[in-house]
Motif scaffolding. Structure first.
Motif, PDB file in Angstrom:
ATOM      1  N   THR A  59       5.308   5.852  -5.600  1.00  0.00           N
ATOM      2  CA  THR A  59       5.480   4.214  -6.106  1.00  0.00           C
ATOM      3  C   THR A  59       6.552   3.941  -4.747  1.00  0.00           C
ATOM      4  N   TYR A  60       7.421   5.036  -4.708  1.00  0.00           N
ATOM      5  CA  TYR A  60       8.539   4.233  -3.825  1.00  0.00           C
ATOM      6  C   TYR A  60       7.543   3.968  -2.229  1.00  0.00           C
ATOM      7  N   VAL A  61       6.070   5.025  -1.532  1.00  0.00           N
ATOM      8  CA  VAL A  61       5.083   4.570  -0.572  1.00  0.00           C
ATOM      9  C   VAL A  61       5.016   3.158  -0.835  1.00  0.00           C
ATOM     10  N   ARG A  62       4.304   3.224  -2.280  1.00  0.00           N
ATOM     11  CA  ARG A  62       3.401   1.312  -2.385  1.00  0.00           C
ATOM     12  C   ARG A  62       4.750   0.955  -2.054  1.00  0.00           C
ATOM     13  N   ARG A  63       6.018   1.107  -2.732  1.00  0.00           N
ATOM     14  CA  ARG A  63       7.211  -0.169  -2.413  1.00  0.00           C
ATOM     15  C   ARG A  63       7.499  -0.333  -1.014  1.00  0.00           C
ATOM     16  N   MET A  64       7.932   0.606  -0.245  1.00  0.00           N
ATOM     17  CA  MET A  64       8.478   0.562   0.801  1.00  0.00           C
ATOM     18  C   MET A  64       7.059  -0.269   2.357  1.00  0.00           C
ATOM     19  N   LEU A  65       6.243   0.367   2.117  1.00  0.00           N
ATOM     20  CA  LEU A  65       4.795  -0.648   2.339  1.00  0.00           C
ATOM     21  C   LEU A  65       5.211  -1.766   2.455  1.00  0.00           C
ATOM     22  N   ALA A  66       5.135  -2.008   1.436  1.00  0.00           N
ATOM     23  CA  ALA A  66       5.454  -3.067   0.912  1.00  0.00           C
ATOM     24  C   ALA A  66       6.615  -4.664   1.154  1.00  0.00           C
ATOM     25  N   GLU A  67       7.692  -3.825   1.448  1.00  0.00           N
ATOM     26  CA  GLU A  67       8.942  -4.642   1.858  1.00  0.00           C
ATOM     27  C   GLU A  67       8.431  -4.190   3.499  1.00  0.00           C
ATOM     28  N   GLY A  68       7.696  -3.956   3.535  1.00  0.00           N
ATOM     29  CA  GLY A  68       8.088  -4.257   5.246  1.00  0.00           C
ATOM     30  C   GLY A  68       8.151  -2.661   6.781  1.00  0.00           C
ATOM     31  N   ALA A  69       8.426  -1.571   5.711  1.00  0.00           N
ATOM     32  CA  ALA A  69       8.794  -0.711   5.924  1.00  0.00           C
ATOM     33  C   ALA A  69       7.388   0.437   6.808  1.00  0.00           C
ATOM     34  N   ARG A  70       7.924   1.112   7.485  1.00  0.00           N
ATOM     35  CA  ARG A  70       6.922   1.984   8.308  1.00  0.00           C
ATOM     36  C   ARG A  70       7.127   3.639   7.241  1.00  0.00           C
ATOM     37  N   VAL A  71       6.211   3.941   7.261  1.00  0.00           N
ATOM     38  CA  VAL A  71       6.395   5.534   5.275  1.00  0.00           C
ATOM     39  C   VAL A  71       5.499   5.839   6.628  1.00  0.00           C
ATOM     40  N   VAL A  72       6.357   7.825   7.015  1.00  0.00           N
ATOM     41  CA  VAL A  72       6.126   9.042   7.130  1.00  0.00           C
ATOM     42  C   VAL A  72       6.183   9.443   5.098  1.00  0.00           C
ATOM     43  N   ALA A  73       4.534   9.985   5.046  1.00  0.00           N
ATOM     44  CA  ALA A  73       4.692  10.295   4.128  1.00  0.00           C
ATOM     45  C   ALA A  73       3.987  11.810   3.697  1.00  0.00           C
ATOM     46  N   THR A  74       4.452  12.569   3.324  1.00  0.00           N
ATOM     47  CA  THR A  74       4.236  13.857   3.135  1.00  0.00           C
ATOM     48  C   THR A  74       3.935  14.933   1.772  1.00  0.00           C
ATOM     49  N   ASP A  75       3.817  15.607   1.268  1.00  0.00           N
ATOM     50  CA  ASP A  75       3.328  16.157   1.295  1.00  0.00           C
ATOM     51  C   ASP A  75       2.269  17.785   1.216  1.00  0.00           C
ATOM     52  N   LEU A  76       1.958  18.626  -0.159  1.00  0.00           N
ATOM     53  CA  LEU A  76       1.520  19.682  -0.176  1.00  0.00           C
ATOM     54  C   LEU A  76       0.295  19.038   0.225  1.00  0.00           C
ATOM     55  N   PRO A  77      -1.338  19.781   0.760  1.00  0.00           N
ATOM     56  CA  PRO A  77      -2.300  19.517   0.730  1.00  0.00           C
ATOM     57  C   PRO A  77      -3.044  19.657  -0.886  1.00  0.00           C
ATOM     58  N   GLY A  78      -3.638  18.609  -1.206  1.00  0.00           N
ATOM     59  CA  GLY A  78      -4.640  18.853  -2.850  1.00  0.00           C
ATOM     60  C   GLY A  78      -4.519  17.694  -3.184  1.00  0.00           C
ATOM     61  N   ALA A  79      -5.107  17.041  -4.239  1.00  0.00           N
ATOM     62  CA  ALA A  79      -5.444  16.038  -4.990  1.00  0.00           C
ATOM     63  C   ALA A  79      -4.281  14.741  -4.663  1.00  0.00           C
ATOM     64  N   ARG A  80      -3.121  14.981  -4.721  1.00  0.00           N
ATOM     65  CA  ARG A  80      -2.019  14.156  -4.081  1.00  0.00           C
ATOM     66  C   ARG A  80      -1.946  13.397  -3.283  1.00  0.00           C
TER      67      ARG A  80
END
Length: 263
Positions: free
Chosen positions: A22-43
């Motif tokens: 949700t943060y990623v989606r909203r931040m992109l909509a607000e004009g931010a550049r987003v560097v997202a990280t997570d474990l490999p897998g479905a998410r």
């Protein structure tokens, strides 16, 4: 779209979860550049499918409990031309996640040291390692912000009866790590105060994630607002904390819990 985050680069751990995505989606909509990280897998795959074609989005695999991976992450990101203004310590293991790994939910007396230490490693030690690397690579070089994600159970005891008969319980290590992460916030806020860096904690309340109607009813009785929250209601406050408008805040815990902590 207000684009209050235009020009900001936001680095987020655990970006594929209910709140993280949700943060990623909203931040992109607000004009931010987003560097997202997570474990490999479905998410991780879902994040890349949803946002991989956006110019303002980058994804990196990262296990925050792996010191070698954390040590190199900011140099890797910055080497690709993305200099984070804001870092979110969002990655966390919950009791439900341990169940998803094929484990039954233990009573406190049956909690294994392995599960306890695995939770501490991700939720607290991982947050420390991200902050330490931020100190090495970012803090003092330009104005920056760290936001640690805690919980309504960080500084409040769990109401154990609401979990009676439910397939999950409140996991002791989760609350302990979320209390500890605010300790990291207040320590770093003072330590970085003269280096153009602010540090705050957000403490989300009970976030709805396909919970049963009975569980929603039980939780709602403990909350002034009378209900669980939607992920976007937490994101509304997170966006403010990521924005330049929060520049005079540091060392604070912001509760977004519908009044749970006020009773």
């Amino acid at each position: 779209m207000t684009e209050q985050l235009t020009g900001r680069t936001i680095f987020i751990t655990g970006a594929g979860g209910v709140l993280g995505s949700t943060y990623v989606r909203r931040m992109l909509a607000e004009g931010a550049r987003v560097v997202a990280t997570d474990l490999p897998g479905a998410r991780a795959e879902a994040l890349q499918e949803a946002h991989g074609d956006k110019a303002g989005f980058r994804f990196y695999e990262l296990d925050v409990g792996d010191e070698a991976q954390v040590t190199g992450i900011f140099q890797r990101v910055m080497g690709d031309g993305w200099n984070p203004d804001v870092v979110l310590n969002n990655a966390a293991i919950t009791g439900e996640m341990l169940m998803g790994a094929g484990k039954s939910f233990p009573d406190f007396a049956d909690t294994s040291v392995e599960d306890w230490e695995k939770t501490l490693r991700t939720n607290l030690t991982g947050a420390f390692m991200i902050a330490r690397q931020m100190d090495r690579d970012i803090v003092g070089k330009y104005p920056s912000t760290l936001i640690n994600v805690a919980s309504m159970y960080a500084l409040n005891g769990a109401h154990h009866p609401i979990y009676d008969g439910m397939p999950f319980k409140n996991f002791s290590a989760y609350g302990v790590t979320k209390a500890g992460i605010h300790g990291l916030t207040v320590w770093l806020a003072g330590y970085w105060a003269q280096r153009q860096a602010t540090v705050n904690t957000i403490a989300p309340g009970a976030v709805f994630n396909n919970h049963s109607e009975e569980f929603q009813r039980r939780v709602g009785e403990l909350i002034m607002a009378g209900r669980m929250c939607q992920p976007d209601e937490i994101a509304d406050v997170m966006l403010f904390l990521c924005s330049p408008q929060s520049r005079y805040m540091t060392g604070q815990m912001v509760n977004v819990d519908g009044g749970f902590s006020a009773w």
